[in-house]
Enzyme design. Structure first.
Site, PDB file in Angstrom:
ATOM      1  N   GLU A   1      34.619  61.554  44.841  1.00 13.02           N
ATOM      2  CA  GLU A   1      36.191  62.667  45.452  1.00 13.02           C
ATOM      3  C   GLU A   1      37.619  62.933  44.818  1.00 13.02           C
ATOM      4  O   GLU A   1      37.860  63.319  44.593  1.00 13.02           O
ATOM      5  CB  GLU A   1      36.647  61.190  46.773  1.00 13.02           C
ATOM      6  CG  GLU A   1      37.557  61.788  47.491  1.00 13.02           C
ATOM      7  CD  GLU A   1      37.978  61.135  48.698  1.00 13.02           C
ATOM      8  OE1 GLU A   1      38.457  60.257  48.038  1.00 13.02           O
ATOM      9  OE2 GLU A   1      38.686  61.423  49.655  1.00 13.02           O
TER      10      GLU A   1
ATOM     11  N   LYS B   1      33.986  57.611  46.119  1.00 15.67           N
ATOM     12  CA  LYS B   1      35.306  57.547  45.937  1.00 15.67           C
ATOM     13  C   LYS B   1      35.488  57.987  44.794  1.00 15.67           C
ATOM     14  O   LYS B   1      36.232  58.464  44.210  1.00 15.67           O
ATOM     15  CB  LYS B   1      36.158  56.713  45.748  1.00 15.67           C
ATOM     16  CG  LYS B   1      35.743  55.903  47.801  1.00 15.67           C
ATOM     17  CD  LYS B   1      37.215  56.873  48.321  1.00 15.67           C
ATOM     18  CE  LYS B   1      37.578  56.381  50.027  1.00 15.67           C
ATOM     19  NZ  LYS B   1      37.755  57.401  51.056  1.00 15.67           N
TER      20      LYS B   1
ATOM     21  N   CYS C   1      38.897  60.279  56.335  1.00 14.88           N
ATOM     22  CA  CYS C   1      38.785  59.090  55.312  1.00 14.88           C
ATOM     23  C   CYS C   1      37.686  58.827  54.769  1.00 14.88           C
ATOM     24  O   CYS C   1      38.045  58.371  53.572  1.00 14.88           O
ATOM     25  CB  CYS C   1      38.907  57.963  55.693  1.00 14.88           C
ATOM     26  SG  CYS C   1      40.598  58.251  57.339  1.00 14.88           S
TER      27      CYS C   1
ATOM     28  N   CYS D   1      33.147  51.084  56.258  1.00 17.33           N
ATOM     29  CA  CYS D   1      33.609  50.697  54.383  1.00 17.33           C
ATOM     30  C   CYS D   1      33.114  49.240  54.348  1.00 17.33           C
ATOM     31  O   CYS D   1      32.621  49.041  53.178  1.00 17.33           O
ATOM     32  CB  CYS D   1      34.692  51.120  54.389  1.00 17.33           C
ATOM     33  SG  CYS D   1      35.521  52.309  54.750  1.00 17.33           S
TER      34      CYS D   1
ATOM     35  N   GLU E   1      40.310  69.900  43.792  1.00 17.67           N
ATOM     36  CA  GLU E   1      41.901  70.146  44.365  1.00 17.67           C
ATOM     37  C   GLU E   1      42.715  68.468  44.490  1.00 17.67           C
ATOM     38  O   GLU E   1      43.703  68.514  45.001  1.00 17.67           O
ATOM     39  CB  GLU E   1      41.501  70.610  46.406  1.00 17.67           C
ATOM     40  CG  GLU E   1      40.085  69.907  46.427  1.00 17.67           C
ATOM     41  CD  GLU E   1      38.335  69.479  46.588  1.00 17.67           C
ATOM     42  OE1 GLU E   1      38.547  70.081  45.886  1.00 17.67           O
ATOM     43  OE2 GLU E   1      38.048  69.794  47.799  1.00 17.67           O
TER      44      GLU E   1
ATOM     45  N   GLU F   1      48.604  64.954  63.607  1.00 19.37           N
ATOM     46  CA  GLU F   1      47.659  66.205  63.584  1.00 19.37           C
ATOM     47  C   GLU F   1      47.020  66.560  65.146  1.00 19.37           C
ATOM     48  O   GLU F   1      46.621  67.672  65.763  1.00 19.37           O
ATOM     49  CB  GLU F   1      46.722  66.270  62.347  1.00 19.37           C
ATOM     50  CG  GLU F   1      46.113  67.503  62.061  1.00 19.37           C
ATOM     51  CD  GLU F   1      44.529  67.594  60.844  1.00 19.37           C
ATOM     52  OE1 GLU F   1      44.919  66.471  60.458  1.00 19.37           O
ATOM     53  OE2 GLU F   1      43.985  68.177  60.816  1.00 19.37           O
TER      54      GLU F   1
ATOM     55  N   SER G   1      40.216  67.377  59.838  1.00 16.62           N
ATOM     56  CA  SER G   1      41.616  67.076  60.268  1.00 16.62           C
ATOM     57  C   SER G   1      41.783  67.522  58.587  1.00 16.62           C
ATOM     58  O   SER G   1      40.932  66.917  57.373  1.00 16.62           O
ATOM     59  CB  SER G   1      41.744  65.187  59.723  1.00 16.62           C
ATOM     60  OG  SER G   1      42.846  64.716  59.361  1.00 16.62           O
TER      61      SER G   1
ATOM     62  N   GLU H   1      47.327  61.971  60.787  1.00 14.03           N
ATOM     63  CA  GLU H   1      46.349  62.329  61.849  1.00 14.03           C
ATOM     64  C   GLU H   1      46.326  62.346  62.601  1.00 14.03           C
ATOM     65  O   GLU H   1      45.613  63.052  63.815  1.00 14.03           O
ATOM     66  CB  GLU H   1      44.937  61.091  61.014  1.00 14.03           C
ATOM     67  CG  GLU H   1      44.170  62.503  61.156  1.00 14.03           C
ATOM     68  CD  GLU H   1      42.454  61.129  60.826  1.00 14.03           C
ATOM     69  OE1 GLU H   1      42.836  62.161  59.864  1.00 14.03           O
ATOM     70  OE2 GLU H   1      42.196  60.411  61.094  1.00 14.03           O
TER      71      GLU H   1
END
Lengths: 585, 171
Positions: A362, A359, A300, A504, A367, A283, A320, A280
């Site tokens: 996720e 999560k 994230c 988190c 993908e 990037e 990102s 990141e």
């Protein structure tokens, strides 16, 4: 603020004029019972447990909404109040599915403790329970209406704090239920899976989707090589489930417990947090230097990603392309690690322990399979891990400290602070500053992005670059920040967003504390502080200094943002429907 | 939604957009807009509520919460003939429950529903202030009093014949 003096139970107290009677009583250490009250979030006088007698008032008053006044005389403990509160409690209990022995919130249920506190032995009101249903279609959150006491804390969090608002009180009177529009599943509406509603729920009406059985089965399967990764924020909260004070750092005990549970390898998501910074950070530098889309926004937090895809799809290009640390680790485990260890990736069962319910969603995104397999097979919350440890009878508190396995177990302080709001920003700045200037930075602590303020801004001079950054936590705050960016009022290079307030550390999968505990402790601060302390204790505090990170680039990934890194560690996003309606355009 | 032209392209949806545009930004505009939308569509299905939510920038769950809280709002399309059987005290003791049950059986729908052909909808209502005529029912704005199970059934039969005549006349 102007102050007023009032009397509560014969004792005088002077408090600011904007206090409620409930808050003023707290100053005198008088704990008026509450069920629907949640500090700063839900103060609506719905449950009526906090009733008090006020001299001169015609009826009993709800102290959570009653403003203090000069000379007010309040009584919180009278025969009438005790009897009234008992009756209210019995009425709530009469329509509550009291299967306490099999309830996930047993011993951590505010209704259960209140029934005990009031010595409720029998419920006068015999009635058939209201018709109710269980919604377990979401991969993250299970709703059980039979336990719901209509306190509306979940509604307040979802609307006011998260700016999502997919659940609401529907119908009226005895038929009132809390549910999404048209009785749809959470999975069918624009829920972002953050699980903050679970954190708000006083009872067992909201809980995570239990995936422990899948993991037990994998652990018992001799043909499976079961590996686990643990997120930064788990290590400062897991101890709370075993009676340790909030913010206790239990990394070593956690690793030992995971080995005792039978995991073949124990890896650290902190390693892939460092990897995230490399990707990141690169990037960000590329986007700044080549005139790419700015601000770059962190990716994230899967609840945050789903929020942006649903509510701000026009800003997808700002995100990102980096996968979250969980998913980077998943992809690396089934490729790099599998090769190194000589294990067939098809036999690897990859588990992650997360402070998060999103999560779970996720890891099932279609993908997320760049290793050729589903990159992460199962996600457990901090609470689920605690449950597994308890089930085996491990004496957690007295465990010896274990250490993570190599090669995906080494990490830096930069990775540890990923677990709190501002942490990813700070970790990225530590690396970006050194990469851009080519010099070692003197100061690596960025205090402007720390703390629990909803939106934080910072300008940082890095060589010639005047880098403007912003941090938001809680999607309600993110909404405000994005609106500023959209209107051109906010102009930044780099933006960090975490879906949960506090990041988190206080994610939807973390240990749950009662409204009373939250009244005196800000868990966002306590757990966040613990992460900064853990960072401070480490020798390596910058992601690019992590020797195992250097090695994975040398041996496998070539360079940050290389084609191989892109294939395994980056992803893409999709616009999502805000309403469950098919439209022609 | 059915196949063919999307419902959001329809004339009524354009009118709804107009209604929303006129009231948007005014405090407390949700209920007036919902009221107008129900006048326009006859009921408030998901597509209509979603359009209101989007137009007024309020969560869909809030629109639905309001729609289910107030008994004036309905999620089901109402029939051409809306039958309301009074469940007030006087009507109830004079046997209006039996009438309601009979009509539900005859129309093969539950209370609160509409027949598949869209001709009748059946609801129980609170006291309509015609206790002297108990038991009472209304069909649209017409009041029928001193009913028996048999006479109520007969009245509805007549409405059914009328509806069929109208349909045939339009063929």
């Amino acid at each position: 603020m102007e102050k007023v003096t009032l009397t509560i139970d014969g004792r005088s107290v002077t408090v600011p004029k904007d206090y409620t009677v409930l808050k003023a009583a707290k100053q005198l250490n008088i704990n008026i019972p509450t069920l629907c009250y949640l500090r700063d979030i839900n103060q609506i006088g719905a449950c009526r447990m906090c009733l008090v007698e006020v001299k001169g008032a015609r009826s009993l008053q709800a102290s959570c909404t009653l403003p203090v006044a000069e000379g007010m005389e309040v009584k919180t403990n009278t025969p009438l109040l005790r009897q009234t509160r008992k009756t209210i409690l019995e009425l709530i209990l009469s329509d509550h599915n009291r299967e306490c022995t099999t309830c996930v919130r047993s011993k951590n249920c505010e209704l259960q403790s209140m029934a005990r506190q009031f010595g409720i032995k029998d419920i006068y009101f015999k009635t058939k329970l209201s018709p109710s249903k269980v919604d377990d279609l979401s991969p993250s959150i299970v709703r059980d209406q039979s336990k719901c006491i209509l306190c509306r804390r979940c509604i307040a969090v979802c609307h006011e704090v998260q700016g999502v608002g997919v659940i609401q009180a529907t119908n009226r009177g005895f038929h009132t239920t809390v549910e999404p529009a048209f009785g749809l599943s959470l999975n069918e509406v624009a829920c972002i899976n953050c699980g903050q509603c679970i954190q708000a729920c006083p009872v067992g009406a909201l809980k995570e989707k239990d995936d422990t059985e899948k993991v037990w089965q994998a652990l018992a399967d001799p043909d499976k090589h079961v590996v686990v990764q643990t997120a930064p924020a788990v290590r400062i909260a897991l101890g709370e489930e075993f009676g340790l004070p909030p913010g206790s750092l239990v990394t070593g005990k956690m690793v030992s417990a995971l080995r005792l549970l039978g995991f073949d390898r124990v890896f650290d998501t902190d390693f892939s947090a460092d990897l995230t910074i490399m990707e990141e950070g690169t990037e960000l530098i590329n986007r700044i230097q080549s005139g790419g889309k700015l601000p770059l926004i962190t990716s994230c937090s899967p609840g945050w990603i789903k929020f942006l895809e649903t509510y701000y799809p026009d800003m997808i290009d700002n995100l990102s392309t980096c996968k979250s640390p969980q998913q980077m680790m998943g992809a690396v485990i089934k490729t790099y690690y599998a090769q190194k260890a000589g294990v067939d990736p098809g036999q690897i069962y990859s588990v992650s322990i997360m402070p998060c319910t999103a999560k779970k969603y996720e890891c099932e995104r279609p993908e997320m399979n760049s290793s050729g397999y589903q990159d992460v097979d199962a996600v457990l919350t901090t609470r689920e891990l605690a449950q597994m440890i308890q089930q085996v009878g491990i004496d957690f508190v007295n465990l010896e400290d274990g250490t993570f396995d190599s090669p995906l177990g080494e990490s830096t302080g930069a990775a540890v602070i990923f677990g709190t709001t501002g942490g990813v920003m700070e970790a990225a700045l530590r690396t970006v500053a050194e990469v851009l200037t080519g010099q070692e930075a003197e100061n690596i602590e960025y205090h402007a992005v720390r703390g629990v303020e909803g939106i934080k801004e910072a300008s940082i001079q890095i060589g010639d670059l005047h880098l403007k950054a912003a941090v938001a936590h809680g999607t309600g705050n993110a909404r405000k920040l994005l609106d500023r960016i959209r209107s051109g009022e906010g102009d930044y290079h780099f933006v960090e967003v975490m879906a949960c307030p506090g990041g988190c550390a206080t994610g939807g999968g973390q240990p749950i504390h009662t409204a009373t505990e939250k009244m005196s402790t800000d868990f966002r601060k306590v757990r966040g502080q613990a992460l900064y302390e853990a960072d401070g204790q480490l020798k390596l505090r910058k992601s690019h200094d992590n020797p195992e990170i250097k090695k994975i680039y040398e041996d496998f990934l070539e360079a940050p943002n290389s084609p191989k890194a892109h294939k395994l560690l980056h992803t893409h996003y999709n616009k999502r429907d805000l309403y469950p309606v098919n439209k022609c355009n | 939604m059915g196949k063919g032209v999307c419902v959001c392209q329809s004339e009524k949806f354009k009118q709804l957009e107009q209604i929303i545009a006129e009231q948007k930004g005014q405090p407390g505009s949700l209920i007036p807009v919902m009221h107008d939308a129900q006048e326009l569509f006859g009921h408030l299905p998901l597509e209509v509520q979603a359009a209101i939510a989007e137009g007024l920038d309020v969560p869909l769950a809030d629109v639905y919460g309001v729609a289910t809280f107030y008994s004036k709002f309905t999620l089901q399309p109402k029939g051409k003939f809306q039958i309301n059987v009074c469940m007030g005290t006087a009507c109830y003791v004079k046997g209006s429950q039996l009438i309601l049950d009979k009509l539900a059986e005859m129309l093969q729908i539950s209370v609160g529903e509409t027949t598949a052909d869209g001709i009748f909808s059946l609801d129980a209502t609170r006291c309509i202030g015609a206790c002297g005529l108990a038991p009472v029912m209304t069909v649209n704005n017409q009041v029928y009093g001193q009913l028996t199970v048999e006479s109520a059934e007969k009245i509805i039969q007549e409405y059914l014949l009328r509806a069929r005549r109208d349909i045939n006349a339009n063929l």
